[in-house]
Design an enzyme around this catalytic site. Sequence first.
Site, short mmCIF file in Angstrom:
data_model
loop_
_atom_site.label_atom_id
_atom_site.label_comp_id
_atom_site.label_asym_id
_atom_site.label_seq_id
_atom_site.Cartn_x
_atom_site.Cartn_y
_atom_site.Cartn_z
CG ASP A 1 33.39 46.55 24.70
OD1 ASP A 1 34.40 45.89 24.34
OD2 ASP A 1 33.47 47.49 25.51
CB CYS B 1 34.89 44.89 27.57
SG CYS B 1 35.41 44.95 29.28
CB THR C 1 39.76 46.66 31.34
OG1 THR C 1 38.35 46.77 31.62
CG2 THR C 1 40.33 48.03 31.00
CG HIS D 1 40.17 26.27 43.87
ND1 HIS D 1 41.08 26.76 44.77
CD2 HIS D 1 40.59 25.01 43.58
CE1 HIS D 1 42.00 25.84 45.02
NE2 HIS D 1 41.74 24.77 44.30
CG HIS E 1 37.35 23.91 45.86
ND1 HIS E 1 38.05 24.92 46.46
CD2 HIS E 1 38.21 22.88 45.71
CE1 HIS E 1 39.29 24.53 46.64
NE2 HIS E 1 39.43 23.29 46.20
C1 RB5 Z 1 35.22 50.91 26.15
O1 RB5 Z 1 35.93 52.05 25.77
C2 RB5 Z 1 35.79 50.38 27.45
O2 RB5 Z 1 35.40 51.19 28.50
C3 RB5 Z 1 35.31 48.95 27.68
O3 RB5 Z 1 35.72 48.15 26.63
C4 RB5 Z 1 35.82 48.26 28.92
O4 RB5 Z 1 37.19 48.36 29.03
C5 RB5 Z 1 35.11 48.60 30.17
O5 RB5 Z 1 35.37 48.02 31.25
#
Ligand code: RB5
Length: 147
Positions: free
Chosen positions: A8, A65, A67, A98, A133
């Site tokens: 994203d 993304c 996080t 694994h 595994h």
């Molecule tokens: C987008 O702002 C953010 O929420 C997305 O990139 C991600 O971190 C979601 O888990």
Amino acid sequence: MKIGIGSDHGGYELKEYIKEYLYEEGIDYVDFGTNSLDSVDYPDYGEKLSRAVVSGEVDRGIAICGTGIGISIACNKVKGIRCALCENIYSARMSVEHNNANILALGGRVIGKDLAIEIVSTWLDSKFQGGRHERRVNKISSIEANL
Ligand code: RB5
């Protein structure tokens, strides 16, 4: 080996950086977007990438993304996907050895670019160990099959 990569907006810059690395290493890849910093929804890109992995269009995937959490959750909703969010090199290796992870998830706002490249490189070089595994991974597949 052909790699699929998708993100994203929160993972866009890291995606572009990883693409340069893949190009320099001569690793073939398909980019499933997004293609700018404009705000988009990570499930759309996680799903596109995951379907390409499951169909065999690409062998393995890298999902990014902000996080790495949201896109990894989305990828893991697609049957046949084992997506591992990794923030260190040890986890990257173990996720393949694994867990036979077929998608690596990264947080573009969490880890630095150089660490991300080390993680990607380790993940791509790792091999599933099978044996006990395999039995455990098969149990994950039967949970999925019985849903
Ligand atoms: C987008 O702002 C953010 O929420 C997305 O990139 C991600 O971190 C979601 O888990």
